[in-house]
Write an enzyme that holds these catalytic residues in place. Structure first.
Site, PDB file in Angstrom:
ATOM      1  N   LYS A 107      76.101  36.929  52.700  1.00 46.90           N
ATOM      2  CA  LYS A 107      76.328  35.693  51.953  1.00 46.90           C
ATOM      3  C   LYS A 107      74.962  35.174  51.546  1.00 46.90           C
ATOM      4  O   LYS A 107      74.365  34.355  52.230  1.00 46.90           O
ATOM      5  CB  LYS A 107      77.059  34.664  52.816  1.00 46.90           C
ATOM      6  CG  LYS A 107      78.438  35.088  53.245  1.00 46.90           C
ATOM      7  CD  LYS A 107      78.480  35.062  54.728  1.00 46.90           C
ATOM      8  CE  LYS A 107      79.872  35.463  55.185  1.00 46.90           C
ATOM      9  NZ  LYS A 107      79.822  36.065  56.494  1.00 46.90           N
ATOM     10  N   HIS A 161      79.176  42.099  54.569  1.00 49.84           N
ATOM     11  CA  HIS A 161      79.456  40.735  55.008  1.00 49.84           C
ATOM     12  C   HIS A 161      78.318  39.769  54.707  1.00 49.84           C
ATOM     13  O   HIS A 161      78.166  38.728  55.356  1.00 49.84           O
ATOM     14  CB  HIS A 161      79.759  40.763  56.516  1.00 49.84           C
ATOM     15  CG  HIS A 161      80.649  39.685  56.962  1.00 49.84           C
ATOM     16  ND1 HIS A 161      80.290  38.757  57.911  1.00 49.84           N
ATOM     17  CD2 HIS A 161      81.909  39.366  56.592  1.00 49.84           C
ATOM     18  CE1 HIS A 161      81.278  37.917  58.099  1.00 49.84           C
ATOM     19  NE2 HIS A 161      82.277  38.259  57.320  1.00 49.84           N
ATOM     20  N   ASP A 176      65.513  32.744  41.169  1.00 56.55           N
ATOM     21  CA  ASP A 176      64.202  32.652  40.505  1.00 56.55           C
ATOM     22  C   ASP A 176      63.039  33.151  41.363  1.00 56.55           C
ATOM     23  O   ASP A 176      61.912  32.662  41.249  1.00 56.55           O
ATOM     24  CB  ASP A 176      63.919  31.223  40.045  1.00 56.55           C
ATOM     25  CG  ASP A 176      64.858  30.769  38.939  1.00 56.55           C
ATOM     26  OD1 ASP A 176      65.430  31.642  38.244  1.00 56.55           O
ATOM     27  OD2 ASP A 176      65.028  29.550  38.766  1.00 56.55           O
TER      28      ASP A 176
END
Length: 166
Positions: free
Chosen positions: A90, A88, A95
């Site tokens: 996100k 779950h 960079d």
């Protein structure tokens, strides 16, 4: 550090801008990935030479609106996190200097129907922590391959063959 809140802000636009500004690497951990605009930004980044790699939840292999098949067919490495009940996360790490995280799934609903948040944090220390976690999840995952290669990348998504990474 910057925060973005839906429905008050256009977090999708800010996320795409961060992807478009990437120069070397984008590491993604996601649960749902059905947002074609964010997906196209990642494919464009890959085409311009940015290394893009994705770790996603196992449900995204067969979700009919998932962008995962499109990524695999665009030569973006995708790993399916099958070891946990739900992957779950996100998160995007860009960079090795920017971590983007929050409740915001990479979905149309996140921008247009839900109350969501995204946090943009420029911190080497935070990047290092999230990158170690990303590597742990990738190492526990199965790398997806485009066999058999299907041309329908956005519509009818066929399940992708699973390959164990060494």
């Amino acid at each position: 550090m910057r925060a973005c809140f839906v429905p008050n802000h256009n977090c999708q636009e800010r996320l795409i801008k961060a992807i478009d500004n990437a120069q070397s690497e984008i590491l993604v951990m996601c649960y749902a990935f059905t947002n074609s605009k964010v997906g196209e930004a990642l494919v464009s980044a890959s085409k311009r030479g940015v290394s893009v790699t994705i770790v996603t939840d196992k449900t995204q292999r067969e979700h009919k609106k998932s962008q995962i098949s499109h990524f695999v067919h665009s030569s973006i490495p995708v790993h399916s996190d099958d070891k946990v009940a739900i992957a779950h996360n996100k998160v995007m790490i860009i960079d090795e200097k920017l971590t983007i995280t929050g409740s915001y799934n990479y979905s149309e609903a996140a921008q247009h129907r839900n109350a969501e948040n995204l946090l943009f944090v420029e911190s080497k220390e935070l990047v290092e922590q999230y990158k170690r976690y990303w590597q742990d999840r990738r190492d526990a995952s199965i790398k997806l391959s485009p066999k058999p290669l299907d041309k329908a990348v956005h519509k009818e998504v066929k399940p992708l063959k699973k390959e164990r990474i060494p």
